[in-house]
Design an enzyme around this catalytic site. Structure first.
Site, short mmCIF file in Angstrom:
data_model
loop_
_atom_site.label_atom_id
_atom_site.label_comp_id
_atom_site.label_asym_id
_atom_site.label_seq_id
_atom_site.Cartn_x
_atom_site.Cartn_y
_atom_site.Cartn_z
N SER A 12 0.84 -1.20 0.00
CA SER A 12 0.00 0.00 0.00
C SER A 12 0.87 1.23 0.00
CB SER A 12 -0.90 0.01 1.23
OG SER A 12 -1.48 1.28 1.40
N ASP A 39 -4.77 3.39 -1.90
CA ASP A 39 -5.87 3.65 -0.97
C ASP A 39 -6.45 5.04 -1.21
OD1 ASP A 39 -5.96 1.28 0.78
OD2 ASP A 39 -3.93 1.86 1.32
N MET A 41 -9.16 7.72 -0.21
CA MET A 41 -10.02 8.06 0.94
C MET A 41 -10.55 9.48 0.78
SD MET A 41 -7.71 6.53 4.04
CE MET A 41 -6.83 4.97 3.87
N HIS A 70 -8.38 0.97 -4.34
CA HIS A 70 -9.37 0.69 -3.28
C HIS A 70 -10.08 1.99 -2.94
CE1 HIS A 70 -9.99 -0.83 1.15
NE2 HIS A 70 -11.13 -0.61 0.52
N MET A 72 -12.28 3.99 -0.83
CA MET A 72 -12.93 4.17 0.46
C MET A 72 -13.63 5.53 0.43
SD MET A 72 -9.98 2.53 2.88
CE MET A 72 -8.69 2.69 1.64
N GLY A 148 -3.38 3.77 8.08
CA GLY A 148 -2.44 2.67 8.08
C GLY A 148 -1.90 2.43 9.48
N GLY A 149 -1.19 1.33 9.63
CA GLY A 149 -0.50 1.05 10.87
C GLY A 149 -1.36 0.54 12.01
N ASP A 177 -6.77 -6.71 3.82
CA ASP A 177 -6.25 -5.34 3.92
C ASP A 177 -6.28 -4.90 5.37
OD1 ASP A 177 -5.50 -2.71 3.66
OD2 ASP A 177 -6.99 -2.19 2.15
N GLY A 179 -3.18 -4.58 8.86
CA GLY A 179 -2.47 -5.29 9.91
C GLY A 179 -1.73 -6.52 9.46
N SER A 200 2.96 -0.52 6.15
CA SER A 200 4.16 -0.32 6.97
C SER A 200 4.99 -1.59 7.06
CB SER A 200 3.76 0.16 8.37
OG SER A 200 2.77 -0.67 8.95
#
Length: 227
Positions: A12, A39, A41, A70, A72, A148-149, A177, A179, A200
């Site tokens: 990502s 991503d 958003m 993606h 969102m 993220g993260g 998607d 973790g 990450s």
């Protein structure tokens, strides 16, 4: 874009250097990335604001593999054509983003892209059987979308397993998607996922000038899945 169920890692770019996206895409592909995950958003459907079609169009010449976009965002339908024209190979929309997801998936395919369906952690799979003939990819969010993260939500593994059974032998990718790490990747791969989005966990420790850690990070995920 031919179909196969071998494990794919889709870094990502949300975790990449924003000032060097083109170079980051090339670097992470050179280190073994299978797809590039973008991503998008809108600050409305999710609490963050990232990229639009112009950014995707600018990235496209730098991506040799698959541009996996993606969305969102809500509403989705007014923007499908723009992202398709920007070069998206796959456009994924959320089942929660609007009342007419079947029409959205039709529009994505009609624009010439592969159609993805994303499910948030709190969303069940009841709608999926009615959409299986419309989708090329199902994305299970293993964090709440927007940032993220975040930490992996383990309850989603059972959802992945149920979806894998539902997909059967259809040519539909099952994507995770959120973790994804060497610790969580084996859980979802064993449950049936074949595309792992990682931010990450891929970009940590590396840079455009020192991309070797990207390759090491992706190998660690693959090795963990291979056991």
């Amino acid at each position: 874009m031919s179909f196969d169920r071998s494990l794919k890692i889709a870094p990502s770019i949300l975790a990449a250097d924003f000032a060097a996206f083109g170079a980051e895409c090339r670097a992470v592909e050179d280190q073994g990335a299978d797809w590039i995950h973008v991503d998008v958003m809108d600050g409305h459907f999710v609490p963050n604001l990232t990229f639009g079609p112009a950014m995707c169009a600018a990235l496209r010449p730098h991506i040799r593999t698959v541009m996996d976009v993606h969305l969102m965002i809500a509403p989705v339908d007014p923007y499908i054509e723009a992202f398709a024209k920007a070069g998206a190979d796959i456009i994924t929309a959320h089942v929660e983003a609007g009342p007419h997801i079947h029409r959205t998936l039709q529009a994505i395919r009609g624009a010439g892209a592969k159609a993805g369906l994303a499910l948030n952690p709190g969303t069940g799979i009841e709608a999926v059987p009615h959409l299986l003939d419309m989708v090329d990819l199902i994305c299970v969010m293993t964090v709440n979308p927007g940032f993220g993260g975040q930490s992996f939500i383990a309850s989603q593994v059972a959802k992945v397993r149920a979806l894998r059974e539902m997909i059967g032998d259809r040519p539909i990718h099952l994507q995770i998607d959120g973790g994804v790490t060497p610790e969580t990747a084996p859980l979802v791969a064993e449950a049936g996922a074949d595309v792992l989005v990682a931010g990450s966990a891929v970009f940590r420790g590396g840079s455009v000038s020192d991309p070797a850690p990207y390759g090491a990070n992706m190998r660690a995920i693959r090795d963990a899945v291979a056991g």
